[in-house]
Every structure is written in C-alpha cells, then in structure tokens.
Design a protein around this motif. Structure first.
Motif, PDB file in Angstrom:
ATOM      1  N   SER A 156      33.193  34.284  45.057  1.00  0.00           N
ATOM      2  CA  SER A 156      32.589  33.537  43.948  1.00  0.00           C
ATOM      3  C   SER A 156      31.485  32.617  44.441  1.00  0.00           C
ATOM      4  O   SER A 156      30.432  32.508  43.804  1.00  0.00           O
ATOM      5  CB  SER A 156      33.647  32.709  43.226  1.00  0.00           C
ATOM      6  OG  SER A 156      34.597  33.538  42.642  1.00  0.00           O
TER       7      SER A 156
ATOM      8  N   ASP B  22      31.825  38.452  38.112  1.00  0.00           N
ATOM      9  CA  ASP B  22      32.804  37.839  39.008  1.00  0.00           C
ATOM     10  C   ASP B  22      34.208  38.075  38.464  1.00  0.00           C
ATOM     11  O   ASP B  22      34.669  37.347  37.594  1.00  0.00           O
ATOM     12  CB  ASP B  22      32.500  36.349  39.139  1.00  0.00           C
ATOM     13  CG  ASP B  22      33.321  35.709  40.251  1.00  0.00           C
ATOM     14  OD1 ASP B  22      34.215  36.393  40.789  1.00  0.00           O
ATOM     15  OD2 ASP B  22      33.067  34.538  40.564  1.00  0.00           O
ATOM     16  N   GLU B  23      34.868  39.087  38.956  1.00  0.00           N
ATOM     17  CA  GLU B  23      36.213  39.456  38.528  1.00  0.00           C
ATOM     18  C   GLU B  23      36.350  39.471  37.006  1.00  0.00           C
ATOM     19  O   GLU B  23      37.217  38.805  36.452  1.00  0.00           O
ATOM     20  CB  GLU B  23      37.248  38.496  39.130  1.00  0.00           C
ATOM     21  CG  GLU B  23      37.070  38.329  40.622  1.00  0.00           C
ATOM     22  CD  GLU B  23      38.364  38.041  41.349  1.00  0.00           C
ATOM     23  OE1 GLU B  23      39.410  38.538  40.902  1.00  0.00           O
ATOM     24  OE2 GLU B  23      38.323  37.324  42.353  1.00  0.00           O
TER      25      GLU B  23
HETATM   26 MG    MG Z   1      36.586  33.897  42.763  1.00  0.00          MG
END
Ligand code: MG
Ligand code: ADP
Length: 628
Positions: A347, A479-480
């Motif tokens: 991240s 991001d995920e």
């Molecule tokens: Mg993360």
C-alpha cells in the motif's frame, strides 16, 4: 500513566499549573499541623496590622485576626467545597447522562427535558434561588453549586453515550447475556471516563469561583468560619483604607483558578486521543520528499515506472523503512500484480506514486516515479492534483471508508467528473449513470440516488471502480479491491476489471496477497517482501516455477483443486519489523536455504532469464519452459 504525565509535562503551562496546584494542595492539607495562630481569635487592639509586622506575616483583618492563618484555613475550605461540588456534579451528571443516552427513547426525553429546564435558568440566579430555599450555609452553597453544574455534565455525557451505546461491542455484550448495569459499568463507563475527567478539569476552577461568589454575598460560609469568598466579602468595607485584607484572599483565588485552568487544559490535551495522536494536525497535501541520492533517469517505454522508490515513516527517533528501493514498470494496457504478505509495503508503494502517503510521518527519501517520462516525486502540487484521479486513479480496499456517507453515489461520481472537467451538472450526472452501467450495476438510474449504506459490499466496490474510471485514466492502481468481498463477487469484479482493461487499454497495478487473483488477472507479477521486490516476471512463469525461496514458499501455501491431499506448508517465523531490518536478505532468518553470505551486504535484483528478475544469491533453478 507515565505516558500521561510525560504528555502533561510537554505542555509547559500545564506543568506550571500542576506544580502551583500541588503546592496549594499540600499547604491546604498540612494547615492543621502548621504553627499558625488560631484563625478565629479576635483581638481588636491588633486590627488592621500591615503585612510583614511582627507576629502577623500577612497582617490582620478588621477584628485583629491573623490573615495568614485565615488565608490557609480559608483556602482549605474553598478547595474542599469546590472540588466536592465538582465531584458531586460530575458523578450525578454523568449518571444521568449515561442513563439517558443508554436507554434513549422516552427515558432520554423525560430526563433531558428536565435537564433543559434547569439549564433555562441563568446560572448564578439558580444557585441563589437554591440557597435562598435551603438557607445560607456552606453546605447549602455546595449543594447549589453542584446542582447548577449537573446539567452541563449530563448533556456532555449523554452525547458521548449515545454514540457508544449503538456500537457493535455493546450489541456483542448484550448478546453474550450481560445485564444493563454490567454493560454500563464495563463497556460504557470506561469509554466516557476520559470525557468526564476532561469536563471536570474545565469546571473545577469555575465551581471554586462560584462557591466563593456565594460566600462573598454572605450565603456561603458563616462567621467565624471563613472561606476565600467570605474573607473577600468581609474585607470589602475596608477596601480603600486597608487594601491588603482584600488583596490577600483575592490573589489566592486568582492563583488557584489560573492553576486549575492551566492544568485542566493540559489534562484535556493529554487525555483526548485525537489531540494526542496528532490527528488534528492535518497531513500535508502531498507526501514530503527528501531525496538524498541522485534522482534516477527515466529509461524505457513504460507508461509508469518506479525507480528505486524509498518511502519511510519517521516517528520520533524511529525510522520505518516501509518501502526500500522498489523498481517496477507498467506498459499501456498491461496488468501488473503486486503480491506480498500483509505489511510488506504494497500500500505504501502504491500511495507513494501520487504522493498520497500522509506526511507527517511519511517521507519519500529516494528514487523516482516516472509517468510518461516525467518524475512525479516532488512534482508541484497543482500538477499532482491534475493527475490524481484524472490520469492515475486508485481503487481502495474498503469503499465504505472512502465513499462519503451523506451524498448519493451518483452525486459523488458527478463530483469526481466536474473536479477535472468543465461540464454541466446534468451532463456529469448522465456520465455518472453511464459509469454505473459500465461497472454492471443493475438499474443504474435508480441506484445513482442511493447512499453508500444502501448498497451491498460488492456494489460499493463497483462504485469505487466506477469512480476510478470516471475520468478515463491511463493507469488504475487497485489496492486489494476484492479482499473484503466474497469469492463470487470477487470473481465478478475481477472479470469486470479485465474487460475494462481490454476495452479501454487501461494499465492496472493490482495489489493483492492472493495468488489466485494474480493468476486470473495479471500479465506480470512482482513479489514484495519487507519493502523490496524479491522476484518479478511473467505471471505464468513465476507461478509455475518460482525462483526466490520466499515466492516458492508463498506458492506452496496455496491449495490446488484436484491435487489430492497435501500438507500446506506455512512459512515459519514472522516478517521482520521494518524499523529493524536485518543486513543482507530480509528473508534469510526464515529461509531454509540461508547461508552466511545471505546475511551480509546488498543482494541485487538480478536477471534470472530474459524477462525474469530475482533477488537471491542461490535461486531455485528455472526450467526452460518457465523462463518466460
Ligand atoms: Mg495494504
Ligand atoms: P501492506 O503490504 O499490507 O499494504 P503497508 O504498505 O500498509 O503494508 O505497510 C508497510 C509497512 O509500513 C508496515 O510495516 C507498516 O507497519 C508500516 N507503516 C504504514 N503506515 C505507517 C505509519 N503511519 N507509521 C509507521 N509505520 C507505518
């Protein structure tokens, strides 16, 4: 507790308040054992002695009583009454507030209307009325001061309790069979105590003043006993001729109230978690950049290229190397997977690209991010702002946290468009609806009027994707985005992203910790460990024959259908703390192939075939067909 005092001591004025208040308190406590004259013995032959005369350090009053002795005894009384009133008001007020806030509904209504009625009277008038009804006397003054302050506490605490009483942990306590009283005592009270203490610290000084005020009017302490207020009251007639009789108690009141208020401010600052964590200091608009080494050149044809990117968090004296020199590139229309354990720095890498890491504490200390050949690190804020969302867009993991709860999703999408394009409201709205259609939200026209909480998790994530697409970006950093979703919705979102990529020629950086997702979506994959890329190459090649021991172990953790029974090998040990990285390979302590050479010096990300790179001195051999 020590941390609390450390925080308190950081505030100089609060420390002064604490010391002064401590001295006054100690003086008040030891007054009975000090060698003082009797405060109530009159001797009219000695009246109005000036301060510093023999036998009377602060002089005497109109009846010849020793002022120093009266001052200390009076302080003792004033403090006791003021603090007792504060404690009583806080306890009763908090109890009322908690009950009203916890039970809500009619209970709340009845209690709070009563409290409002008390609040409708002017403060001091109400206190006067109470004393008038009960008769003068210190005890009655105490009751009056406490009573007029109860509404203040009740209102404050009720507000806080309402917020807590609807939280999930209270529901959980209720489901586990706890009674109301126990829930209030073990779940609610610990959460409101800081608020009570803060409210008390701001009102104690005020209550000491109020008590003094009542005594000054002759409604509080009765002669011969004196508190600071009644001393002032008695001295009033001699204000011009013998000012010292008024100055002595007046200065003491000033000192006490100042000290209490300074201390109260300090306590509030130390106890309020928002003030403490510095959350009220707004992060800078773009991450702080302090690059030491030379800035890497833009080299190849990549659309987005990270070169030696280093991002750290500077927290007090500790340095967290969250990202320690990451190289990545994405070409137009390509999907790059970035995979790694939680905490490996994925991240932070993604956020660093657009300068979105919060500063403080984040600092970009090295490297470059070239977008279409231009370095984004340290670019002017206006330039970054133009690019954010317009050319490089993000999809975050938790859309509930990123969508505004009070606007409909259609309005939010329209805002994202009008931010970057000069279009009319109606046109932006029409585009928003089209976007919702393009992410396959059924009944998009109606759904545009929905608020985030009215949508399911999968739909919210689609809205997140629609928002990322709003301005037709060149690169999407996801991001995920599917981690919070169940597998069927996840599969839909992935195929949606894949379609969009093919339709619009988007480049995607897809962050995940799931190899299954990578296999489904990505052309290339980079494996991240402790802030560095340890292996990179075409997805198929790496999934079939990982060369880095860490990637190999990660892959071994993934179960496969139709493989029969197999033990899933977890990786022993934990990832290293990024503020204390070992020398050499960060994975060496957990690696079963580690040799002494692994633990020294820098290990480079070296080519292991034409298209693959690995950061290991003894990688697994790559078979011919997995060379890429
Ligand atoms: Mg993360
Ligand atoms: P992930 O790979 O799970 O996305 P992150 O990029 O969020 O991991 O975090 C990378 C590392 O940076 C972690 O070790 C984390 O503890 C650290 N980190 C993230 N934010 C902060 C912060 N504000 N202060 C200190 N360390 C942080």
């Amino acid at each position: 507790m020590r941390a609390f005092f450390a925080l308190l001591a950081r505030n100089r004025l609060a420390l002064v308040g604490l010391i002064v208040m401590g001295c006054v308190m100690i003086l008040a406590l030891i007054t009975p054992i000090l060698p003082l004259a009797d405060p109530d013995v009159t001797d009219t032959s000695q009246r109005f002695q000036r301060p510093f005369t023999e036998g009377a350090l602060l002089g005497t009053d109109h009846l010849g009583r020793d002022l120093l002795s009266r001052l200390l005894w009076g302080t003792r009384l004033s403090l006791a009454v003021g603090i007792a009133a504060a404690v009583i008001a806080a306890t009763l007020g908090a109890a009322i507030g908690i009950v009203a806030g916890f039970y809500g509904g009619r209970t709340d209504n009845v209690i709070m209307r009563g409290v409002d009625m008390l609040m409708a009277f002017p403060y001091i008038l109400l206190a006067l009325a109470i004393v008038a009804a009960l008769g003068p006397g210190l005890m009655n003054a105490l009751i009056a001061v406490a009573a007029v302050n109860i509404p203040f506490f009740a209102r404050n605490i009720r507000g806080v309790t309402v917020g807590i009483a609807n939280k999930e942990f209270v529901d959980a306590a209720r489901l586990s069979g706890m009674g109301d009283l126990r829930i209030i005592l073990t779940e609610i009270l610990p959460n409101v105590i800081p608020v009570i203490v803060i409210a008390m610290s701001t009102t104690v000084g005020w209550m000491i003043l109020e008590t003094a005020g009542l005594s000054f009017l002759g409604l509080g302490s009765q002669p011969p006993k004196a508190d600071l207020g009644s001393m002032l009251g008695e001295a009033r007639s001699a204000l011009i001729t013998n000012p010292h009789t008024s100055v002595v108690p007046g200065v003491m009141i000033l000192i006490i109230v100042m000290a209490v208020n300074l201390l109260g401010d300090g306590v509030r600052e130390a106890l309020d978690p928002r003030l403490r964590s510095g959350a009220l200091t707004r992060p800078m608009a773009a991450t702080l950049v302090r690059r030491k080494g030379p800035v890497p050149e833009a080299s190849d044809d990549a659309l987005l290229a990270l070169r030696g990117l280093e991002t750290q968090f500077h927290v007090k004296s500790r340095i967290y190397r969250a990202v320690g020199g990451v190289d990545l590139q994405v070409r137009p229309g390509e999907c790059l997977g970035l995979i790694g354990e939680s905490g490996s720095g994925k991240s932070v890498t993604a956020l660093s690209i657009m300068g979105l890491v919060a500063s403080p504490p984040g600092v970009i200390t090295g490297g470059a991010v070239h977008y279409k050949g231009r370095d984004l690190i340290g670019a002017r804020y206006e330039d970054l702002r133009r690019l954010r969302g317009n050319e490089i867009a993000y999809i975050f993991q938790d859309p509930l946290a990123t969508l505004h709860p009070l606007y409909s999703v259609g309005d939010q999408l329209a805002e994202a468009i009008t931010c970057h394009h000069n279009v009319s409201k109606a046109e932006a709205r029409a585009r928003a609806v089209n976007l919702l259609k393009s992410v396959r939200i059924p009944n998009a026209e109606d759904r545009a009027n929905s608020y985030p909480h009215e949508l399911s998790g999968g739909m919210r994530q689609r809205v997140g994707i629609a928002m990322a697409l709003a301005n037709d970006p060149e690169v999407i950093i996801a991001d995920e985005p599917t981690t919070a979703l169940d597998v069927t919705v996840q599969a839909q979102i992935l195929s949606l992203l894949d379609d969009l990529r093919r339709e619009r020629g988007l480049a995607i950086v897809f962050i995940t910790h799931d190899f299954g997702v990578v296999a489904q979506l990505c052309d290339r994959v980079a494996v991240m460990y402790a802030g560095r890329i340890v292996e990179e190459g075409p997805t198929d090649a790496i999934l079939n024959a990982p060369a880095h021991p860490y990637a190999a172990r990660l892959m071994a953790c993934v179960p496969e259908l139709g493989e029969g029974r197999r033990e899933l090998a977890a990786i022993p040990g934990l990832p290293p703390a990024v503020n204390d990285l070992p020398d050499g390979c960060a994975f060496a302590p957990r690696c079963d192939k580690a040799q002494p050479a692994c633990r020294t010096g820098e290990i480079a990300l070296a080519r292991s075939s034409d298209v693959r790179r690995v950061r290991c001195i003894d990688p697994e051999p790559i078979p011919e067909e997995a060379a890429g």
